[in-house]
Design a protein around this motif. Sequence first.
Motif, PDB file in Angstrom:
ATOM      1  N   ARG A   1      28.645  13.746  61.069  1.00 14.49           N
ATOM      2  CA  ARG A   1      29.524  13.391  59.917  1.00 14.49           C
ATOM      3  C   ARG A   1      29.470  12.087  59.617  1.00 14.49           C
ATOM      4  NH1 ARG A   1      34.882  17.130  60.090  1.00 14.49           N
ATOM      5  NH2 ARG A   1      34.212  17.062  62.307  1.00 14.49           N
TER       6      ARG A   1
ATOM      7  N   GLN B   1      30.803   8.618  56.904  1.00 16.64           N
ATOM      8  CA  GLN B   1      31.372   8.248  55.682  1.00 16.64           C
ATOM      9  C   GLN B   1      31.157   6.744  55.616  1.00 16.64           C
ATOM     10  OE1 GLN B   1      33.840   9.812  53.762  1.00 16.64           O
ATOM     11  NE2 GLN B   1      33.574   7.739  52.552  1.00 16.64           N
TER      12      GLN B   1
ATOM     13  N   LEU C   1      37.447   7.642  56.782  1.00 16.52           N
ATOM     14  CA  LEU C   1      36.699   8.507  57.366  1.00 16.52           C
ATOM     15  C   LEU C   1      37.486   9.956  57.500  1.00 16.52           C
ATOM     16  CD1 LEU C   1      34.091   9.631  59.120  1.00 16.52           C
ATOM     17  CD2 LEU C   1      35.344   8.622  61.120  1.00 16.52           C
TER      18      LEU C   1
ATOM     19  N   LEU D   1      40.108  10.628  55.338  1.00 19.10           N
ATOM     20  CA  LEU D   1      39.968  11.424  54.162  1.00 19.10           C
ATOM     21  C   LEU D   1      38.762  12.168  53.545  1.00 19.10           C
ATOM     22  CD1 LEU D   1      42.204   8.641  52.219  1.00 19.10           C
ATOM     23  CD2 LEU D   1      42.904  11.083  52.951  1.00 19.10           C
ATOM     24  N   GLY D   2      37.743  11.407  53.858  1.00 21.27           N
ATOM     25  CA  GLY D   2      36.274  11.816  53.299  1.00 21.27           C
ATOM     26  C   GLY D   2      35.820  12.917  54.074  1.00 21.27           C
ATOM     27  N   ARG D   3      36.003  12.926  55.496  1.00 24.77           N
ATOM     28  CA  ARG D   3      34.973  13.896  56.082  1.00 24.77           C
ATOM     29  C   ARG D   3      35.646  14.720  57.089  1.00 24.77           C
ATOM     30  NH1 ARG D   3      30.786  14.326  53.045  1.00 24.77           N
ATOM     31  NH2 ARG D   3      29.652  12.456  53.046  1.00 24.77           N
ATOM     32  N   LYS D   4      37.146  14.612  57.305  1.00 28.01           N
ATOM     33  CA  LYS D   4      37.693  15.524  58.129  1.00 28.01           C
ATOM     34  C   LYS D   4      38.051  17.078  57.510  1.00 28.01           C
ATOM     35  CE  LYS D   4      38.311  12.265  62.049  1.00 28.01           C
ATOM     36  NZ  LYS D   4      39.179  11.761  63.135  1.00 28.01           N
TER      37      LYS D   4
ATOM     38  N   GLU E   1      41.787  18.604  61.604  1.00 24.49           N
ATOM     39  CA  GLU E   1      41.494  17.439  62.113  1.00 24.49           C
ATOM     40  C   GLU E   1      42.064  16.295  61.603  1.00 24.49           C
ATOM     41  OE1 GLU E   1      36.627  17.819  63.043  1.00 24.49           O
ATOM     42  OE2 GLU E   1      37.195  17.605  61.106  1.00 24.49           O
TER      43      GLU E   1
ATOM     44  N   LEU F   1      45.964  16.109  51.244  1.00 25.69           N
ATOM     45  CA  LEU F   1      46.111  17.617  51.197  1.00 25.69           C
ATOM     46  C   LEU F   1      47.435  17.974  50.598  1.00 25.69           C
ATOM     47  CD1 LEU F   1      45.687  18.228  55.095  1.00 25.69           C
ATOM     48  CD2 LEU F   1      44.156  18.876  53.448  1.00 25.69           C
TER      49      LEU F   1
ATOM     50  N   ALA G   1      41.192  16.106  66.741  1.00 22.16           N
ATOM     51  CA  ALA G   1      41.012  15.116  65.823  1.00 22.16           C
ATOM     52  C   ALA G   1      39.769  14.761  65.544  1.00 22.16           C
ATOM     53  CB  ALA G   1      42.089  13.988  65.986  1.00 22.16           C
ATOM     54  N   GLY G   2      38.910  15.061  66.263  1.00 19.55           N
ATOM     55  CA  GLY G   2      37.512  14.975  66.128  1.00 19.55           C
ATOM     56  C   GLY G   2      37.307  13.537  66.761  1.00 19.55           C
ATOM     57  N   ASP G   3      37.986  12.634  67.091  1.00 20.45           N
ATOM     58  CA  ASP G   3      37.426  11.424  67.773  1.00 20.45           C
ATOM     59  C   ASP G   3      37.664  11.703  69.266  1.00 20.45           C
ATOM     60  OD1 ASP G   3      38.800  10.337  65.244  1.00 20.45           O
ATOM     61  OD2 ASP G   3      40.590  10.446  66.478  1.00 20.45           O
ATOM     62  N   ASP G   4      36.513  11.753  69.929  1.00 22.92           N
ATOM     63  CA  ASP G   4      36.542  11.897  71.285  1.00 22.92           C
ATOM     64  C   ASP G   4      36.691  10.836  72.011  1.00 22.92           C
ATOM     65  OD1 ASP G   4      36.379  14.956  71.457  1.00 22.92           O
ATOM     66  OD2 ASP G   4      34.183  14.622  70.581  1.00 22.92           O
TER      67      ASP G   4
END
Lengths: 250, 250
Positions: A80, A82, B151, B153-156, B160, B202, B240-243
């Motif tokens: 993904r 952005q 990032l 706001l737009g993609r998670k 996340e 949200l 959170a998607g940040d590994d």
Amino acid sequence: MNKVTDDLHHASQDCGSCPIRHRAVCARCDSDELERLEEIKYYRSFEAGQTVIWSGDRMDFVGSVVSGIASLTQTMEDGRTQMVGLLLPSDFVGRPGRLSAAYDVVATTDLVMCCFRKKPFEAMMLETPHIAQRLLEMTLDELDAAREWMLVLGRKTAREKIASLLSIIARRDASLKLNGTQGPLVFDLPLTREAMADYLGLTLETVSRQMSALKRDGVIRLEGKRHVTIPDFTRLMTEAGDDNDGGMMA
Amino acid sequence: MNKVTDDLHHASQDCGSCPIRHRAVCARCDSDELERLEEIKYYRSFEAGQTVIWSGDRMDFVGSVVSGIASLTQTMEDGRTQMVGLLLPSDFVGRPGRLSAAYDVVATTDLVMCCFRKKPFEAMMLETPHIAQRLLEMTLDELDAAREWMLVLGRKTAREKIASLLSIIARRDASLKLNGTQGPLVFDLPLTREAMADYLGLTLETVSRQMSALKRDGVIRLEGKRHVTIPDFTRLMTEAGDDNDGGMMA
DNA sequence: GGGCCTCCTTGACCCAGATCAAGCGCGAAT
DNA sequence: ATTCGCGCTTGATCTGGGTCAAGGAGGCCC
């Protein structure tokens, strides 16, 4: 005269040696400083699609865009992406202090950059306060723009997002051409539908659908895929959800 | 000793007169500068919910947060709001050059700010390059943070987003306490569900649901509505998607 | 011209998150 | 102790935009 040479010629007319902005914008460079900057500057050109900087790269230069457009993007592990900013001619990129870049910089069109090696540039900044001052103001402008974009990403509908993007590009384009904003605005979209989607946090299908919808409703006119006419800018602003003030770019 | 006095006491220990950051962070203020800053500084305190600055207000001061938390928000005509930044203790607010603020600053908790009248502060900045330099670095950090948030706001996804927010608050909180990150992290959420929603783009219902889900799945523990324990920070980061890397705040 | 890219459009369907609505928990005021 | 009010939770339903899929329109090279 080939493309790059032409760009450089254009650059020397419009941008002079001012590292920060076009001479018209930054009137404070004196000739001593220009001479010193001349010594440490060099040009780089990139083809559309080429990566200027990888996130995590050592950044050993700072610079500004002479011609063309680049985009700043962040990418997650799963792909993904952005877009977090656009670099248009006269925009500055790079930062003192930190070594690694936080995001990718990719040439969206053919691109020419005016670069300065970082060390000497930093040294110069310490000695000439108004350069740091100017850089600070520009960075604050970009911060405001980024924050305004957060409102777009977080709270606007797809249609409003598209309208916001179009109004930003139109405004920016008009200011580069030094047109007033009276009369219909006409410009070429510098972004593919996919790039627009990456900027807006949408999919390219949704971008396409909403562009069609705006066209159908007479908010914009489209010739081909890229050539846009905006008959009524106020209308576009209303569609974007900002009824009064405007946005900037980074 | 009342709350405000106590805060000021705390401030004089931690933050000294440095306008930019806690003394620990900015070690470059010499005593001359501190003395000059002393002359132009004053304190203001606000209650939770009070507005510090309206967007469009004349900004005649700059300053930093001594204690408490404030939020930067942008609002559309129809009432949709997006939080675009958090001001935690030691964060700076205000800008040279521009008169009007671009967004509202609202005290989220009781708040004490250390302010400087703008004119003398700007004058001082011109004379002492490293203050401008430091300010530039901080602003660039905020810009990076804002872009990272784009990032989010737009993609998670909602889950996340919540995990990202929690990890940012947890990290920031831990660094203020100067804890290492070993062991479970424990902190009080400084935001209501509604404020979290405004930050994340949200609705508060979705925030509540996802908090419940993260609790159910053992990613976080909740005592009451605000007290959070994070048993495994790595797990939270994965959610959170940040590994790998981390984010900062503004 | 024809094939083959790449970019774009449009349709059909689905799902994450918004919306609407009901009710809980707990501190503060009476 | 009761009531009020605010912040939060949870459920039921709806919908905007994502996803999958099938073409269309140039542009470029052979």
